[in-house]
Design an enzyme around this catalytic site. Sequence first.
Site, PDB file in Angstrom:
ATOM      1  N   ASN A   1      46.594  33.759  43.639  1.00 22.51           N
ATOM      2  CA  ASN A   1      47.600  32.755  43.257  1.00 22.51           C
ATOM      3  C   ASN A   1      46.954  31.366  43.181  1.00 22.51           C
ATOM      4  O   ASN A   1      47.211  30.577  42.262  1.00 22.51           O
ATOM      5  CB  ASN A   1      48.737  32.693  44.277  1.00 22.51           C
ATOM      6  CG  ASN A   1      49.554  33.977  44.346  1.00 22.51           C
ATOM      7  OD1 ASN A   1      49.518  34.787  43.433  1.00 22.51           O
ATOM      8  ND2 ASN A   1      50.292  34.152  45.443  1.00 22.51           N
TER       9      ASN A   1
ATOM     10  N   ASN B   1      50.928  24.877  56.424  1.00 18.46           N
ATOM     11  CA  ASN B   1      52.356  24.563  56.361  1.00 18.46           C
ATOM     12  C   ASN B   1      52.849  24.274  57.785  1.00 18.46           C
ATOM     13  O   ASN B   1      52.072  24.319  58.745  1.00 18.46           O
ATOM     14  CB  ASN B   1      53.133  25.669  55.635  1.00 18.46           C
ATOM     15  CG  ASN B   1      53.127  26.998  56.389  1.00 18.46           C
ATOM     16  OD1 ASN B   1      52.882  27.034  57.604  1.00 18.46           O
ATOM     17  ND2 ASN B   1      53.391  28.082  55.691  1.00 18.46           N
TER      18      ASN B   1
ATOM     19  N   THR C   1      51.957  20.775  54.701  1.00 12.24           N
ATOM     20  CA  THR C   1      53.047  20.898  53.740  1.00 12.24           C
ATOM     21  C   THR C   1      54.336  21.180  54.511  1.00 12.24           C
ATOM     22  O   THR C   1      54.322  21.866  55.539  1.00 12.24           O
ATOM     23  CB  THR C   1      52.763  22.012  52.705  1.00 12.24           C
ATOM     24  OG1 THR C   1      52.629  23.265  53.372  1.00 12.24           O
ATOM     25  CG2 THR C   1      51.504  21.722  51.912  1.00 12.24           C
ATOM     26  N   LEU C   2      55.439  20.619  53.997  1.00 11.27           N
ATOM     27  CA  LEU C   2      56.701  20.627  54.750  1.00 11.27           C
ATOM     28  C   LEU C   2      57.845  21.220  53.933  1.00 11.27           C
ATOM     29  O   LEU C   2      58.994  20.799  54.051  1.00 11.27           O
ATOM     30  CB  LEU C   2      57.034  19.183  55.165  1.00 11.27           C
ATOM     31  CG  LEU C   2      55.959  18.489  56.033  1.00 11.27           C
ATOM     32  CD1 LEU C   2      56.133  16.976  56.020  1.00 11.27           C
ATOM     33  CD2 LEU C   2      55.994  19.022  57.462  1.00 11.27           C
TER      34      LEU C   2
ATOM     35  N   GLY D   1      58.257  18.108  51.228  1.00 12.77           N
ATOM     36  CA  GLY D   1      57.014  17.621  50.623  1.00 12.77           C
ATOM     37  C   GLY D   1      55.789  17.886  51.476  1.00 12.77           C
ATOM     38  O   GLY D   1      55.595  18.984  51.979  1.00 12.77           O
TER      39      GLY D   1
ATOM     40  N   ASP E   1      62.796  31.516  44.192  1.00  9.96           N
ATOM     41  CA  ASP E   1      61.854  32.379  44.915  1.00  9.96           C
ATOM     42  C   ASP E   1      60.700  31.486  45.383  1.00  9.96           C
ATOM     43  O   ASP E   1      60.007  30.889  44.551  1.00  9.96           O
ATOM     44  CB  ASP E   1      61.345  33.477  43.952  1.00  9.96           C
ATOM     45  CG  ASP E   1      60.323  34.412  44.590  1.00  9.96           C
ATOM     46  OD1 ASP E   1      59.965  34.204  45.767  1.00  9.96           O
ATOM     47  OD2 ASP E   1      59.882  35.343  43.897  1.00  9.96           O
TER      48      ASP E   1
ATOM     49  N   ASP F   1      50.763  28.291  47.533  1.00 13.17           N
ATOM     50  CA  ASP F   1      49.520  28.534  46.789  1.00 13.17           C
ATOM     51  C   ASP F   1      49.433  27.618  45.568  1.00 13.17           C
ATOM     52  O   ASP F   1      48.350  27.148  45.206  1.00 13.17           O
ATOM     53  CB  ASP F   1      49.445  29.996  46.342  1.00 13.17           C
ATOM     54  CG  ASP F   1      49.496  30.949  47.524  1.00 13.17           C
ATOM     55  OD1 ASP F   1      48.968  30.596  48.598  1.00 13.17           O
ATOM     56  OD2 ASP F   1      50.078  32.044  47.384  1.00 13.17           O
TER      57      ASP F   1
ATOM     58  N   SER G   1      55.243  32.090  38.184  1.00  9.09           N
ATOM     59  CA  SER G   1      55.885  30.824  38.576  1.00  9.09           C
ATOM     60  C   SER G   1      54.896  29.662  38.696  1.00  9.09           C
ATOM     61  O   SER G   1      55.309  28.514  38.871  1.00  9.09           O
ATOM     62  CB  SER G   1      56.598  31.003  39.919  1.00  9.09           C
ATOM     63  OG  SER G   1      55.652  31.137  40.966  1.00  9.09           O
TER      64      SER G   1
HETATM   65  O1  RIB Z   1      51.401  33.373  49.350  1.00  5.93           O
HETATM   66  C1  RIB Z   1      52.108  34.370  48.681  1.00  5.93           C
HETATM   67  C2  RIB Z   1      51.331  35.660  48.661  1.00  5.93           C
HETATM   68  O2  RIB Z   1      51.211  36.148  49.965  1.00  5.93           O
HETATM   69  C3  RIB Z   1      51.983  36.751  47.875  1.00  5.93           C
HETATM   70  O3  RIB Z   1      51.658  36.712  46.502  1.00  5.93           O
HETATM   71  C4  RIB Z   1      51.548  38.018  48.584  1.00  5.93           C
HETATM   72  O4  RIB Z   1      50.603  38.749  47.890  1.00  5.93           O
HETATM   73  C5  RIB Z   1      51.069  37.560  49.959  1.00  5.93           C
HETATM   74  O5  RIB Z   1      49.788  37.882  50.299  1.00  5.93           O
END
Ligand code: RIB
Length: 314
Positions: free
Chosen positions: A48, A189, A224-225, A229, A250, A256, A295
């Site tokens: 990601n 986070n 990160t919050l 923010g 979602d 990421d 996304s």
């Molecule tokens: O940070 C989100 C990711 O954490 C997801 O895509 C999933 O694969 C998990 O490892």
Amino acid sequence: MTTNDVRPVLVAGAINTDLVARVAKAPAAGETVTGSAFAIFGGGKGANQAIATARSGAPTAMLGALGDDDFGRARRADLDAEGIDTGSVARHETEPSGVALIVVEEGTGQNRISYVPGATLTIRPAQARHAVKRIQPAVVLTTLEPVPETIAALIESTHAIGGMVVLNASPEPHGARPFLPDLDILVVNETEAEELLGTEVTPENGREAALSLAKLGPRTVVVTLGPAGAVVAHEAETQSFPAPQVTAVDTTGAGDSFTGAFAAELARGGDPFSAARRGVVAGSLATTKSGAYPSIPHHADIEAMLASLSDEQA
Ligand code: RIB
């Protein structure tokens, strides 16, 4: 600076396939709930973040491992389609590709994730050293998904070529402890910050949390919050970056998206404050769509939202 001037980023971590169920309310232990939708998406924190970095315009390479299976082939094709260098993504003969089972609550977009790393745990220190030598990255971004010896090799070899190491202390932040003194930048986070500090972290005390984490070694700390923010502590200066308010569908991949956009801005020559400004926008945008890979926003979307926020403030 043009896109061609952006220096390379190497991202290390998991490349997963996410099996996602949408439910009204996540089940409690021993409970079964009926979901409303199921989908399969590309995921994995490492992948990601690599996609987020690439979509933010940085030349990106991935260090990872996949199994010799259909999920592995599909995820490699996804990364290739993003223009990511997959020359350091190994194909393991016996270990399967990583998989995550994700339940997303409809009302809030909040998720619960169980993750099985499979081939990701086979990435060896020698592969990390080789990837750094081959790519010569200005920025190395790693999660805690690879084994500790591999993370240690990444840090050492990156510093040996004068690169910068960003550690996203996720998924299990206690694994970051041995690396804290050697990090250029730590990204956590609220929950991860709490685990490392042993005290509650909230949007109200985020600055103090970032400064406390900086005392453990990293030159720069980003906390990160979520919808509040992020806060950055960099060389004794702190700045807060409120997130644009959006309707979350979602939250998977939002952190990421933050970290990838953040790393790309560093590779563009930006400082951690300008990087975090883009990161919070990327994270907010990522919550507005389902799934991880679909996304993750592009540079133009992030810059357009930043411009519209400055117009509102003017
Ligand atoms: O940070 C989100 C990711 O954490 C997801 O895509 C999933 O694969 C998990 O490892």
